[in-house]
Write a protein that holds these residues in place. Sequence first.
Motif, PDB file in Angstrom:
ATOM      1  N   VAL A  56     -74.859  -7.388 -26.884  1.00 22.11           N
ATOM      2  CA  VAL A  56     -73.592  -6.666 -26.936  1.00 22.11           C
ATOM      3  C   VAL A  56     -73.878  -5.169 -26.996  1.00 22.11           C
ATOM      4  CG1 VAL A  56     -71.519  -6.255 -28.316  1.00 22.11           C
ATOM      5  CG2 VAL A  56     -72.425  -8.558 -28.112  1.00 22.11           C
ATOM      6  N   CYS A  57     -73.297  -4.430 -26.080  1.00 21.68           N
ATOM      7  CA  CYS A  57     -73.378  -2.965 -26.082  1.00 21.68           C
ATOM      8  C   CYS A  57     -72.043  -2.420 -26.590  1.00 21.68           C
ATOM      9  CB  CYS A  57     -73.646  -2.446 -24.671  1.00 21.68           C
ATOM     10  SG  CYS A  57     -75.208  -3.009 -23.992  1.00 21.68           S
ATOM     11  N   SER A  58     -72.005  -1.131 -26.849  1.00 27.04           N
ATOM     12  CA  SER A  58     -70.788  -0.548 -27.414  1.00 27.04           C
ATOM     13  C   SER A  58     -69.569  -0.779 -26.522  1.00 27.04           C
ATOM     14  CB  SER A  58     -70.973   0.942 -27.686  1.00 27.04           C
ATOM     15  OG  SER A  58     -71.270   1.633 -26.496  1.00 27.04           O
ATOM     16  N   HIS A  59     -69.751  -0.735 -25.204  1.00 32.58           N
ATOM     17  CA  HIS A  59     -68.589  -0.938 -24.331  1.00 32.58           C
ATOM     18  C   HIS A  59     -68.069  -2.376 -24.393  1.00 32.58           C
ATOM     19  CE1 HIS A  59     -71.912  -1.909 -21.550  1.00 32.58           C
ATOM     20  NE2 HIS A  59     -71.039  -2.696 -20.952  1.00 32.58           N
ATOM     21  N   HIS A  60     -68.939  -3.357 -24.656  1.00 31.41           N
ATOM     22  CA  HIS A  60     -68.479  -4.738 -24.837  1.00 31.41           C
ATOM     23  C   HIS A  60     -67.634  -4.839 -26.112  1.00 31.41           C
ATOM     24  CE1 HIS A  60     -72.318  -5.608 -22.526  1.00 31.41           C
ATOM     25  NE2 HIS A  60     -71.348  -6.012 -21.731  1.00 31.41           N
ATOM     26  N   PHE A  61     -68.128  -4.210 -27.178  1.00 31.57           N
ATOM     27  CA  PHE A  61     -67.437  -4.215 -28.467  1.00 31.57           C
ATOM     28  C   PHE A  61     -66.045  -3.590 -28.321  1.00 31.57           C
ATOM     29  CE2 PHE A  61     -66.390  -2.498 -32.626  1.00 31.57           C
ATOM     30  CZ  PHE A  61     -66.864  -3.439 -33.515  1.00 31.57           C
ATOM     31  N   VAL A  62     -66.002  -2.393 -27.719  1.00 30.80           N
ATOM     32  CA  VAL A  62     -64.736  -1.673 -27.558  1.00 30.80           C
ATOM     33  C   VAL A  62     -63.779  -2.455 -26.655  1.00 30.80           C
ATOM     34  CG1 VAL A  62     -63.686   0.436 -26.633  1.00 30.80           C
ATOM     35  CG2 VAL A  62     -65.752   0.577 -28.044  1.00 30.80           C
ATOM     36  N   SER A  63     -64.295  -3.037 -25.588  1.00 34.77           N
ATOM     37  CA  SER A  63     -63.447  -3.826 -24.682  1.00 34.77           C
ATOM     38  C   SER A  63     -62.827  -5.010 -25.408  1.00 34.77           C
ATOM     39  CB  SER A  63     -64.261  -4.326 -23.487  1.00 34.77           C
ATOM     40  OG  SER A  63     -64.670  -3.260 -22.694  1.00 34.77           O
ATOM     41  N   TRP A  64     -63.624  -5.691 -26.237  1.00 37.79           N
ATOM     42  CA  TRP A  64     -63.106  -6.841 -26.977  1.00 37.79           C
ATOM     43  C   TRP A  64     -61.994  -6.392 -27.928  1.00 37.79           C
ATOM     44  CZ3 TRP A  64     -61.990  -8.913 -31.616  1.00 37.79           C
ATOM     45  CH2 TRP A  64     -61.782 -10.282 -31.658  1.00 37.79           C
ATOM     46  N   VAL A  65     -62.228  -5.293 -28.634  1.00 42.30           N
ATOM     47  CA  VAL A  65     -61.213  -4.788 -29.574  1.00 42.30           C
ATOM     48  C   VAL A  65     -59.928  -4.444 -28.835  1.00 42.30           C
ATOM     49  CG1 VAL A  65     -60.632  -2.874 -31.115  1.00 42.30           C
ATOM     50  CG2 VAL A  65     -62.854  -3.988 -31.308  1.00 42.30           C
ATOM     51  N   LYS A  66     -60.053  -3.723 -27.719  1.00 45.43           N
ATOM     52  CA  LYS A  66     -58.859  -3.322 -26.978  1.00 45.43           C
ATOM     53  C   LYS A  66     -58.100  -4.525 -26.435  1.00 45.43           C
ATOM     54  CE  LYS A  66     -60.205   1.322 -25.600  1.00 45.43           C
ATOM     55  NZ  LYS A  66     -60.560   2.197 -24.485  1.00 45.43           N
ATOM     56  N   LYS A  67     -58.838  -5.545 -26.000  1.00 40.64           N
ATOM     57  CA  LYS A  67     -58.194  -6.719 -25.408  1.00 40.64           C
ATOM     58  C   LYS A  67     -57.530  -7.614 -26.456  1.00 40.64           C
ATOM     59  CE  LYS A  67     -59.010 -10.591 -22.297  1.00 40.64           C
ATOM     60  NZ  LYS A  67     -59.966 -11.226 -21.382  1.00 40.64           N
ATOM     61  N   TYR A  68     -58.244  -7.891 -27.545  1.00 44.20           N
ATOM     62  CA  TYR A  68     -57.755  -8.896 -28.484  1.00 44.20           C
ATOM     63  C   TYR A  68     -57.082  -8.333 -29.735  1.00 44.20           C
ATOM     64  CZ  TYR A  68     -60.226 -12.101 -25.499  1.00 44.20           C
ATOM     65  OH  TYR A  68     -60.632 -12.817 -24.414  1.00 44.20           O
ATOM     66  N   LEU A  69     -57.513  -7.191 -30.218  1.00 41.41           N
ATOM     67  CA  LEU A  69     -56.886  -6.617 -31.412  1.00 41.41           C
ATOM     68  C   LEU A  69     -55.776  -5.645 -31.063  1.00 41.41           C
ATOM     69  CD1 LEU A  69     -59.939  -6.000 -33.766  1.00 41.41           C
ATOM     70  CD2 LEU A  69     -58.430  -7.986 -33.633  1.00 41.41           C
ATOM     71  N   GLN A  70     -55.802  -5.145 -29.845  1.00 41.62           N
ATOM     72  CA  GLN A  70     -54.772  -4.249 -29.321  1.00 41.62           C
ATOM     73  C   GLN A  70     -54.423  -3.133 -30.319  1.00 41.62           C
ATOM     74  OE1 GLN A  70     -51.647  -6.977 -28.195  1.00 41.62           O
ATOM     75  NE2 GLN A  70     -52.846  -7.775 -26.514  1.00 41.62           N
ATOM     76  N   PRO A  71     -55.390  -2.250 -30.586  1.00 40.17           N
ATOM     77  CA  PRO A  71     -55.169  -1.198 -31.589  1.00 40.17           C
ATOM     78  C   PRO A  71     -53.995  -0.287 -31.270  1.00 40.17           C
ATOM     79  CG  PRO A  71     -57.193  -0.804 -30.357  1.00 40.17           C
ATOM     80  CD  PRO A  71     -56.697  -2.158 -29.965  1.00 40.17           C
ATOM     81  N   SER A  72     -53.688  -0.090 -29.993  1.00 40.13           N
ATOM     82  CA  SER A  72     -52.552   0.783 -29.662  1.00 40.13           C
ATOM     83  C   SER A  72     -51.238   0.226 -30.216  1.00 40.13           C
ATOM     84  CB  SER A  72     -52.443   0.988 -28.154  1.00 40.13           C
ATOM     85  OG  SER A  72     -52.241  -0.266 -27.500  1.00 40.13           O
TER      86      SER A  72
END
Length: 77
Positions: A56-72
């Motif tokens: 897992v690289c940082s972009h994988h981590f960030v992509s997962w957060v944006k997709k599933y946790l939807q911080p916005s």
Amino acid sequence: MDAKERFRHRYYGRNGLITGIRICLRNDHTATALGLLCAAIESMAFIGLPDDCDCVCSHHFVSWVKKYLQPSKLGIS
């Protein structure tokens, strides 16, 4: 035990990761809960890696957060 049962046991079971996060938050151990939360996100990002990746690289981590946790939707970046 099938994959779904193993997942539920590892994350929601008596000694599961999500259970640990809840216990930490309930006892006001916020920093520890945050560490466990990051570990949970990283493990979930690992499960969703493309076949040609082995870590897992940082972009994988960030992509997962944006997709599933939807911080916005939570009002955070």
